[in-house]
Design an enzyme around this catalytic site. Sequence first.
Site, mmCIF file in Angstrom:
data_model
loop_
_atom_site.group_PDB
_atom_site.id
_atom_site.type_symbol
_atom_site.label_atom_id
_atom_site.label_comp_id
_atom_site.label_asym_id
_atom_site.label_seq_id
_atom_site.Cartn_x
_atom_site.Cartn_y
_atom_site.Cartn_z
ATOM 1 N N LYS A 152 6.680 0.604 9.092
ATOM 2 C CA LYS A 152 5.636 0.756 8.088
ATOM 3 C C LYS A 152 4.362 1.235 8.782
ATOM 4 O O LYS A 152 4.253 1.192 9.988
ATOM 5 C CB LYS A 152 5.366 -0.593 7.401
ATOM 6 C CG LYS A 152 6.500 -0.999 6.465
ATOM 7 C CD LYS A 152 6.213 -2.275 5.714
ATOM 8 C CE LYS A 152 4.883 -2.363 5.038
ATOM 9 N NZ LYS A 152 4.552 -1.231 4.150
ATOM 10 N N GLY A 153 3.400 1.692 7.954
ATOM 11 C CA GLY A 153 2.104 2.001 8.524
ATOM 12 C C GLY A 153 1.632 3.424 8.362
ATOM 13 O O GLY A 153 0.568 3.778 8.864
ATOM 14 N N THR A 185 0.856 -1.195 0.000
ATOM 15 C CA THR A 185 0.000 0.000 0.000
ATOM 16 C C THR A 185 0.891 1.244 0.000
ATOM 17 O O THR A 185 1.982 1.209 0.567
ATOM 18 C CB THR A 185 -0.892 -0.022 1.264
ATOM 19 O OG1 THR A 185 -1.769 -1.141 1.169
ATOM 20 C CG2 THR A 185 -1.728 1.247 1.403
ATOM 21 N N GLU A 192 -0.534 -5.631 5.726
ATOM 22 C CA GLU A 192 0.802 -5.670 5.110
ATOM 23 C C GLU A 192 1.671 -6.712 5.806
ATOM 24 O O GLU A 192 2.393 -7.461 5.150
ATOM 25 C CB GLU A 192 1.465 -4.293 5.198
ATOM 26 C CG GLU A 192 0.836 -3.278 4.244
ATOM 27 C CD GLU A 192 1.323 -1.862 4.435
ATOM 28 O OE1 GLU A 192 1.183 -1.073 3.503
ATOM 29 O OE2 GLU A 192 1.823 -1.527 5.529
HETATM 30 C C1 5RP Z 1 1.327 1.871 4.322
HETATM 31 C C2 5RP Z 1 2.798 1.719 4.315
HETATM 32 C C3 5RP Z 1 3.531 2.281 3.145
HETATM 33 O O1 5RP Z 1 4.159 1.244 2.481
HETATM 34 C C4 5RP Z 1 4.530 3.285 3.618
HETATM 35 O O2 5RP Z 1 3.843 4.269 4.364
HETATM 36 C C5 5RP Z 1 5.262 3.943 2.453
HETATM 37 O O3 5RP Z 1 4.390 4.757 1.744
HETATM 38 P P1 5RP Z 1 4.839 5.619 0.502
HETATM 39 O O4 5RP Z 1 5.245 4.647 -0.554
HETATM 40 O O5 5RP Z 1 3.610 6.402 0.150
HETATM 41 O O6 5RP Z 1 5.975 6.502 0.927
HETATM 42 O O7 5RP Z 1 3.400 1.164 5.187
HETATM 43 O O8 5RP Z 1 0.753 1.358 5.496
#
Ligand code: 5RP
Length: 231
Positions: A98-99, A29, A107
């Site tokens: 993450k998150g 995500t 995830e």
């Molecule tokens: C979502 C996540 C995403 O992988 C993480 O926040 C990275 O996001 P982005 O690619 O928009 O920088 O952990 O829960």
Amino acid sequence: MSDANIGKQAAGEVAAKLVHDGMIVGIGTGSTVAFFIEALGRRVQTEGLKIRGIPTSEATVAHALRWGIPLVPLTPQTRPDLTIDGADEANPKLDLIKGAGGALLREKLVAAASGELVVIADASKRVAHLGAFPLPIAIVPFATQNLVSQLKEEFEVTPHLRLLANGEPFISDDGLYILDLPFGIIQRPAILDKRLKIMPGVVETGIFIGLAKRMLLGHPDGRVEAVYPVE
Ligand code: 5RP
């Protein structure tokens, strides 16, 4: 396009080349994964690549379907051969935070079931120590007030309940709240993960230990560096 987005797009496009015919692919995500989905969707449409995706959020479901990627649920019969996901921070061991997108529970479920987890990220996500990015944890809404107070007491951290723009709590795809924990440097992420996980009401943390075996780091000049865990 911003430097970060150039890196994200480059990493997403290289990751799409790791996918082979017949694979089941875990799809993370976030904005970097969105570039991956688009590159993979183009391969499905132009090369007739036959794959199935396992999405980690409702946002990813919508984006993957828009790009013509067939989806299946996570079951013992459909485990991902490979998962591609983003990260908010990665240390030299490729332990992750993450998150930021609030999808950390699904995830982690998909990454843990996957044959391989490859992280895609722009260069700003590589850090010496985890923790400058506030650690997200997914919690049962009923436990919020008690957990906030316990976390303050046990860890001397001030938890922030994640809110939407309208001031209402953010609710994850699984009906959970997210607390963001600004720890600063986390010296022992594996121990912190265990200590948080045993607190009643904590469903999952955004600390991912030992799951990623490779990171594709996209630089502002469009170069993509493969990074492996250093023990
Ligand atoms: C979502 C996540 C995403 O992988 C993480 O926040 C990275 O996001 P982005 O690619 O928009 O920088 O952990 O829960």
